[in-house]
Design a protein around this motif. Structure first.
Motif, short mmCIF file in Angstrom:
data_model
loop_
_atom_site.label_atom_id
_atom_site.label_comp_id
_atom_site.label_asym_id
_atom_site.label_seq_id
_atom_site.Cartn_x
_atom_site.Cartn_y
_atom_site.Cartn_z
N GLU A 10 -7.50 49.58 -23.90
CA GLU A 10 -7.87 50.74 -25.25
C GLU A 10 -8.44 50.34 -26.33
O GLU A 10 -9.79 50.84 -26.94
N GLU A 13 -11.63 49.26 -24.62
CA GLU A 13 -12.39 50.99 -24.86
C GLU A 13 -12.80 51.36 -26.20
O GLU A 13 -13.84 51.42 -25.96
N GLN A 16 -16.11 48.27 -26.87
CA GLN A 16 -16.94 48.92 -25.77
C GLN A 16 -17.91 50.19 -26.53
O GLN A 16 -19.18 50.04 -26.07
#
Length: 138
Positions: A10, A13, A16
Motif C-alpha cells: 500500500e 502504491e 506511485q
C-alpha cells in the motif's frame, strides 16, 4: 508477515500515486507557462482531471478589455447625465434631475467619474429647487 507485506504494498502504491500526481502538476505548470493567457479554476491534484474536463478555461486578458469597454460606455453616459443635470438647474429640475441621477448611477457603476459628478449636481439642483421655489412664491 502477510499484514506487513500488505502495508508495504500500500505504501508503494501511495508513493506511485504521489509521483504521478506530481508529474501531472509539473505538466500543468509547464502548460500554464507556455500559454499564460489561459488559467483553470481548479488546480488541486485530486480535482485536476475533473476540472480540466468540465470547466471552460477563462481568459485573463479579457477582464481588462471588458473594463475598457465599460469605461467608454460609462463616459458617454456620464456626459449625457452631466448635461441633463446642468439643464436641471434652469428647466424642470425634478424631471431632468431625476434622469440625471439615474444615468449618473449607471455611468458610475460602469466606472466613470463623470457619473458621480452628474449624480451630485442633479441632487443639488433638486435640493435647491425645493428650497428656492417656495421662497420665491411669497
Amino acid at each position: 508477515m502477510a499484514k506487513r507485506h500488505k502495508e508495504e504494498k500500500e505504501r508503494e502504491e501511495m508513493r506511485q500515486l504521489e509521483s504521478s500526481l506530481q508529474n501531472e502538476r509539473d505538466q500543468l505548470e509547464d502548460t500554464d507557462r507556455n500559454s499564460a493567457e489561459w488559467s483553470y479554476a481548479n488546480t488541486e491534484p485530486v480535482d485536476v482531471e475533473a476540472a480540466s474536463e468540465l470547466a471552460e478555461p477563462v481568459r485573463r486578458n479579457n477582464w481588462g478589455e471588458r473594463r475598457k469597454e465599460g469605461e467608454s460606455g460609462g463616459r458617454t453616459m456620464g456626459i449625457i447625465a452631466l448635461v441633463l443635470s446642468l439643464i436641471s438647474f434652469f428647466l424642470l429640475p425634478f424631471l431632468f434631475g431625476s434622469v440625471g441621477i439615474i444615468l449618473g448611477v449607471f455611468a458610475a457603476a460602469r466606472g466613470s467619474r463623470i457619473g458621480w459628478w452628474a449624480l451630485a449636481l442633479s441632487i443639488i439642483a433638486i435640493a435647491l429647487s425645493m428650497i428656492i421655489r417656495p421662497i420665491m412664491r411669497y
